[in-house]
Scaffold this active site. Sequence first.
Site, PDB file in Angstrom:
ATOM      1  N   GLU A 122       0.806  -1.233   0.000  1.00 38.54           N
ATOM      2  CA  GLU A 122       0.000   0.000   0.000  1.00 38.54           C
ATOM      3  C   GLU A 122       0.836   1.280   0.000  1.00 38.54           C
ATOM      4  O   GLU A 122       0.359   2.336   0.407  1.00 38.54           O
ATOM      5  CB  GLU A 122      -1.017  -0.014   1.159  1.00 38.54           C
ATOM      6  CG  GLU A 122      -2.006  -1.168   1.064  1.00 38.54           C
ATOM      7  CD  GLU A 122      -3.203  -1.046   2.009  1.00 38.54           C
ATOM      8  OE1 GLU A 122      -3.244  -0.116   2.829  1.00 38.54           O
ATOM      9  OE2 GLU A 122      -4.118  -1.895   1.902  1.00 38.54           O
ATOM     10  N   GLU A 218      -5.915  -8.737   0.347  1.00 41.27           N
ATOM     11  CA  GLU A 218      -6.649  -8.427   1.577  1.00 41.27           C
ATOM     12  C   GLU A 218      -8.101  -8.148   1.228  1.00 41.27           C
ATOM     13  O   GLU A 218      -8.384  -7.307   0.382  1.00 41.27           O
ATOM     14  CB  GLU A 218      -6.122  -7.143   2.274  1.00 41.27           C
ATOM     15  CG  GLU A 218      -4.752  -7.269   2.887  1.00 41.27           C
ATOM     16  CD  GLU A 218      -4.300  -5.972   3.588  1.00 41.27           C
ATOM     17  OE1 GLU A 218      -5.161  -5.196   4.036  1.00 41.27           O
ATOM     18  OE2 GLU A 218      -3.081  -5.762   3.671  1.00 41.27           O
TER      19      GLU A 218
END
Length: 285
Positions: A122, A218
């Site tokens: 991220e 995720e």
Amino acid sequence: MRFTNTLAAFAASFSLAQAFTSGFNVAANNPDGSCLTTAQYTTAFQKLQALPQKIKTVRLYASSDCNQLALAVPAAISTGTQILVGVWTEDEAHYTAEKAALQSAIQAHGHSWIYAISVGSEDLYRGDTTASTLAGQVYDVRGMVRQYGVTQPVGHVDTWTAWVNSTNSAVITAVDFLGMDGYPYFQYSSIGDAPSVFWTSVNNTKNVAQGKPVWVTETGWPVSGSNFGAAVPSIGNARKYWREVFCKATSEIDIFWYVYQDYSSNPSFGIFNSAGNAIYDLKSC
Ligand SMILES: *[C@@H]1O[C@H](CO)[C@@H](O)[C@H](O)[C@H]1NC(C)=O
Ligand SMILES: *[C@@H]1O[C@H](CO)[C@@H](O)[C@H](O)[C@H]1NC(C)=O
């Protein structure tokens, strides 16, 4: 021979059905902040394998933090688990330590325990780096591990919103796989709309993937915590999301559920409580 052909066709269709990996994210820290021990990793991996889905693949976020690889790889090897390795890319000193920890783990244990390697997590979503810097680090880590005979894919994990941003296309060019994080909860989605919101994010990511594999690295739904617009955490909603998303994903895409355990967070996405028992029914899909 007709029989053999039929058998081969059956075997091929069977392996197609089995072609996708289902895994779990496993955090390196206990709720009190202490690092998981090798015994705790072993327990976690055994609990995941004991699920009806027999989960044998886990994603760890880092290599050197909490001595993750040094402590987790022996547990992975003893339980027959494979790891989607995380290599943190920021800052320079941290990145160097992360690469060194991965190198040490490969030197000590070979590489059969590696499922794949993600360089960064991220970073683009947070705006901490540029696409060209990150792409350079993907090439760098791939070059390093290939010297040790590691043939497993080397990619990157980011939010689906970062992948579809054309500013980041150099990273797509660099990776062997796109790991996408997508949470309808954080998109203010009701539980009813959540499967459609999720699959739209997968489709949008596939559309920019240059034909490369897209994995869900995720997703999950919180069992407790604050509402996020129309998104309401509850055990019932988490279970519904599991049934409607995880159960379908296992025949469509590689998926790493979020998360094994995080019982002191708000929102809390953890499936296993402090006693190590599943919070909701994870029966076969
Ligand atoms: C794409 O990423 C760039 C660089 O981080 C950012 O400035 C821009 O706002 C992003 N575009 C969208 C649509 O989010
Ligand atoms: C995503 O793409 C698949 C395959 O093209 C399609 O069947 C599905 O309806 C799409 N899902 C959404 C929510 O757009």
